[in-house]
Design a protein around this motif. Structure first.
Motif, PDB file in Angstrom:
ATOM      1  N   ARG A 178      33.483 -14.274   4.978  1.00 39.58           N
ATOM      2  CA  ARG A 178      34.275 -13.507   5.937  1.00 39.58           C
ATOM      3  C   ARG A 178      35.555 -14.249   6.297  1.00 39.58           C
ATOM      4  O   ARG A 178      35.576 -15.459   6.459  1.00 39.58           O
ATOM      5  N   MET A 179      36.641 -13.488   6.414  1.00 42.85           N
ATOM      6  CA  MET A 179      37.901 -14.034   6.903  1.00 42.85           C
ATOM      7  C   MET A 179      38.296 -13.272   8.165  1.00 42.85           C
ATOM      8  O   MET A 179      38.211 -12.041   8.207  1.00 42.85           O
ATOM      9  N   ILE A 180      38.695 -13.999   9.199  1.00 45.87           N
ATOM     10  CA  ILE A 180      39.160 -13.379  10.437  1.00 45.87           C
ATOM     11  C   ILE A 180      40.667 -13.204  10.369  1.00 45.87           C
ATOM     12  O   ILE A 180      41.398 -14.140  10.071  1.00 45.87           O
ATOM     13  N   ILE A 181      41.134 -11.987  10.631  1.00 45.36           N
ATOM     14  CA  ILE A 181      42.565 -11.681  10.588  1.00 45.36           C
ATOM     15  C   ILE A 181      42.991 -11.126  11.943  1.00 45.36           C
ATOM     16  O   ILE A 181      42.362 -10.202  12.467  1.00 45.36           O
ATOM     17  N   GLU A 182      44.028 -11.708  12.496  1.00 49.16           N
ATOM     18  CA  GLU A 182      44.588 -11.251  13.764  1.00 49.16           C
ATOM     19  C   GLU A 182      45.851 -10.438  13.494  1.00 49.16           C
ATOM     20  O   GLU A 182      46.758 -10.908  12.818  1.00 49.16           O
ATOM     21  N   CYS A 183      45.894  -9.218  13.998  1.00 48.85           N
ATOM     22  CA  CYS A 183      47.062  -8.353  13.823  1.00 48.85           C
ATOM     23  C   CYS A 183      47.751  -8.111  15.160  1.00 48.85           C
ATOM     24  O   CYS A 183      47.085  -7.882  16.171  1.00 48.85           O
ATOM     25  N   LYS A 184      49.064  -8.148  15.142  1.00 54.13           N
ATOM     26  CA  LYS A 184      49.837  -7.806  16.321  1.00 54.13           C
ATOM     27  C   LYS A 184      49.973  -6.284  16.406  1.00 54.13           C
ATOM     28  O   LYS A 184      49.730  -5.569  15.430  1.00 54.13           O
ATOM     29  N   LYS A 185      50.349  -5.783  17.554  1.00 51.94           N
ATOM     30  CA  LYS A 185      50.589  -4.360  17.715  1.00 51.94           C
ATOM     31  C   LYS A 185      51.648  -3.893  16.723  1.00 51.94           C
ATOM     32  O   LYS A 185      52.661  -4.575  16.510  1.00 51.94           O
ATOM     33  N   SER A 186      51.416  -2.759  16.076  1.00 49.33           N
ATOM     34  CA  SER A 186      52.319  -2.134  15.093  1.00 49.33           C
ATOM     35  C   SER A 186      52.331  -2.833  13.742  1.00 49.33           C
ATOM     36  O   SER A 186      53.135  -2.482  12.882  1.00 49.33           O
ATOM     37  N   GLN A 187      51.453  -3.804  13.548  1.00 53.63           N
ATOM     38  CA  GLN A 187      51.403  -4.521  12.273  1.00 53.63           C
ATOM     39  C   GLN A 187      50.482  -3.789  11.302  1.00 53.63           C
ATOM     40  O   GLN A 187      49.339  -3.461  11.614  1.00 53.63           O
ATOM     41  N   SER A 188      50.970  -3.525  10.091  1.00 52.14           N
ATOM     42  CA  SER A 188      50.179  -2.878   9.046  1.00 52.14           C
ATOM     43  C   SER A 188      49.452  -3.941   8.234  1.00 52.14           C
ATOM     44  O   SER A 188      50.032  -4.953   7.871  1.00 52.14           O
ATOM     45  N   PHE A 189      48.169  -3.701   7.952  1.00 50.24           N
ATOM     46  CA  PHE A 189      47.412  -4.649   7.138  1.00 50.24           C
ATOM     47  C   PHE A 189      46.877  -4.007   5.863  1.00 50.24           C
ATOM     48  O   PHE A 189      46.382  -4.692   4.979  1.00 50.24           O
ATOM     49  N   ILE A 190      46.981  -2.680   5.749  1.00 56.48           N
ATOM     50  CA  ILE A 190      46.752  -1.996   4.484  1.00 56.48           C
ATOM     51  C   ILE A 190      47.982  -1.132   4.218  1.00 56.48           C
ATOM     52  O   ILE A 190      48.410  -0.365   5.079  1.00 56.48           O
ATOM     53  N   ILE A 191      48.542  -1.273   3.026  1.00 58.73           N
ATOM     54  CA  ILE A 191      49.713  -0.505   2.628  1.00 58.73           C
ATOM     55  C   ILE A 191      49.277   0.557   1.624  1.00 58.73           C
ATOM     56  O   ILE A 191      48.600   0.251   0.641  1.00 58.73           O
ATOM     57  N   GLU A 192      49.639   1.797   1.890  1.00 60.92           N
ATOM     58  CA  GLU A 192      49.282   2.879   0.976  1.00 60.92           C
ATOM     59  C   GLU A 192      49.865   2.605  -0.408  1.00 60.92           C
ATOM     60  O   GLU A 192      51.056   2.319  -0.553  1.00 60.92           O
ATOM     61  N   GLY A 193      49.026   2.655  -1.433  1.00 63.20           N
ATOM     62  CA  GLY A 193      49.477   2.415  -2.797  1.00 63.20           C
ATOM     63  C   GLY A 193      49.354   0.969  -3.251  1.00 63.20           C
ATOM     64  O   GLY A 193      49.570   0.666  -4.421  1.00 63.20           O
ATOM     65  N   ALA A 194      48.982   0.066  -2.328  1.00 67.52           N
ATOM     66  CA  ALA A 194      48.813  -1.351  -2.685  1.00 67.52           C
ATOM     67  C   ALA A 194      47.472  -1.541  -3.399  1.00 67.52           C
ATOM     68  O   ALA A 194      46.525  -0.789  -3.172  1.00 67.52           O
ATOM     69  N   PRO A 195      47.364  -2.553  -4.273  1.00 68.64           N
ATOM     70  CA  PRO A 195      46.088  -2.805  -4.964  1.00 68.64           C
ATOM     71  C   PRO A 195      44.956  -3.060  -3.978  1.00 68.64           C
ATOM     72  O   PRO A 195      45.136  -3.732  -2.970  1.00 68.64           O
ATOM     73  N   ILE A 196      43.791  -2.505  -4.279  1.00 69.72           N
ATOM     74  CA  ILE A 196      42.621  -2.679  -3.424  1.00 69.72           C
ATOM     75  C   ILE A 196      42.113  -4.110  -3.538  1.00 69.72           C
ATOM     76  O   ILE A 196      41.940  -4.629  -4.636  1.00 69.72           O
ATOM     77  N   HIS A 197      41.871  -4.749  -2.402  1.00 68.55           N
ATOM     78  CA  HIS A 197      41.428  -6.148  -2.428  1.00 68.55           C
ATOM     79  C   HIS A 197      40.200  -6.405  -1.571  1.00 68.55           C
ATOM     80  O   HIS A 197      39.548  -7.431  -1.703  1.00 68.55           O
ATOM     81  N   GLY A 198      39.857  -5.491  -0.650  1.00 68.51           N
ATOM     82  CA  GLY A 198      38.696  -5.747   0.185  1.00 68.51           C
ATOM     83  C   GLY A 198      38.496  -4.701   1.264  1.00 68.51           C
ATOM     84  O   GLY A 198      39.191  -3.681   1.301  1.00 68.51           O
ATOM     85  N   MET A 199      37.525  -4.969   2.126  1.00 70.15           N
ATOM     86  CA  MET A 199      37.161  -4.052   3.203  1.00 70.15           C
ATOM     87  C   MET A 199      37.298  -4.746   4.548  1.00 70.15           C
ATOM     88  O   MET A 199      37.089  -5.946   4.659  1.00 70.15           O
ATOM     89  N   TYR A 200      37.645  -3.957   5.567  1.00 67.80           N
ATOM     90  CA  TYR A 200      37.862  -4.485   6.902  1.00 67.80           C
ATOM     91  C   TYR A 200      36.891  -3.861   7.903  1.00 67.80           C
ATOM     92  O   TYR A 200      36.605  -2.666   7.847  1.00 67.80           O
ATOM     93  N   PHE A 201      36.410  -4.686   8.837  1.00 64.00           N
ATOM     94  CA  PHE A 201      35.620  -4.225   9.971  1.00 64.00           C
ATOM     95  C   PHE A 201      36.408  -4.594  11.223  1.00 64.00           C
ATOM     96  O   PHE A 201      36.888  -5.722  11.341  1.00 64.00           O
TER      97      PHE A 201
END
Length: 234
Positions: free
Chosen positions: A35-58
């Motif tokens: 597991r990797m913990i990722i912190e996102c700021k408000k308005s930050q995109s972490f999945i880009i439509e059309g980008a290569p699939i690399h994993g799943m997020y909870f």
């Protein structure tokens, strides 16, 4: 984004999480090591439509909008997600790229698992695979119901439906809905434009059904709002 340790799976309170539901506490070590913990700021995109699939997020904590580009690049909000929800699950198919985008609506903490780990787990963990299948089926039902409703609803009904979906998913306090969206985001959720949303909200406010203060929207008469769209089996 940065990696930051948060509570482990044993102490996690997101009991709807597939990991939490399908692993015994003595099995969490293999999960945590991948597991990797990722912190996102408000308005930050972490999945880009059309980008290569690399994993799943909870979602460990926070709120996220799932979007897809429509005609002329217009954004459509497919669903709103919060604590314990899964994002990127459609990557586990024959697709090579993400069909959606995901953006944090507030500071959000994510638990991320790479494709290699989760694919291996699905092949060997029957209960996890079954739960994921149920999740797929439920999301498909919700999508089909939403398409059917939106094909018949007026603009006002679509806005009311969107407000109630925000209320049912996230609730409200004395200031208003706990999910604060811009008029543009509400329009993208309702499948209309911001000018129409503003007009509908003003009408609902004049009818004393809602109260608006800036971006804060308080649903004053929830029963009246539900009655407006009751014929759509809301």
């Amino acid at each position: 984004m940065k990696k930051e340790e948060v509570g482990n799976c044993v102490s996690c309170e997101n009991h709807s999480c597939l990991i939490k539901k399908n692993y015994e506490s003595n099995k969490y070590s293999s999960v945590l090591s991948n597991r990797m913990i990722i912190e996102c700021k408000k308005s930050q995109s972490f999945i880009i439509e059309g980008a290569p699939i690399h994993g799943m997020y909870f979602i460990y904590s926070g709120k996220v909008k799932i979007t897809k580009s429509g005609y002329n690049g217009k954004e459509q909000i497919l669903r709103l997600t919060g604590d314990g929800d899964i994002i990127g699950v459609r990557g586990y198919s024959n697709r090579k790229v993400y069909p959606i985008a995901a953006t944090a609506l507030e500071p959000t903490t994510l638990c991320y698992f790479p494709n290699k780990f989760f694919t291996s787990e699905l092949r060997t963990h029957g209960t996890l695979a079954y739960e994921l299948m149920l999740f797929y089926a439920e999301e498909l039902d919700k999508t089909e119901e939403r398409v059917k409703k939106f094909a018949q609803m007026t603009v006002r009904e679509k806005v009311v439906d969107s407000l109630l979906s925000m209320y049912d998913r996230f609730g409200q306090d004395e200031e208003g809905l706990k999910l604060i969206l811009s008029r543009t985001d509400i329009a993208n959720l309702a499948g209309t434009n911001s000018e129409q949303v503003i007009r509908v909200l003003m009408t609902l406010k004049n009818e004393d059904v809602i109260h608006c203060e800036g971006k804060h929207i308080l649903l004053v008469n929830i029963a009246a709002l539900r009655k407006e769209i009751q014929e759509y089996n809301y």
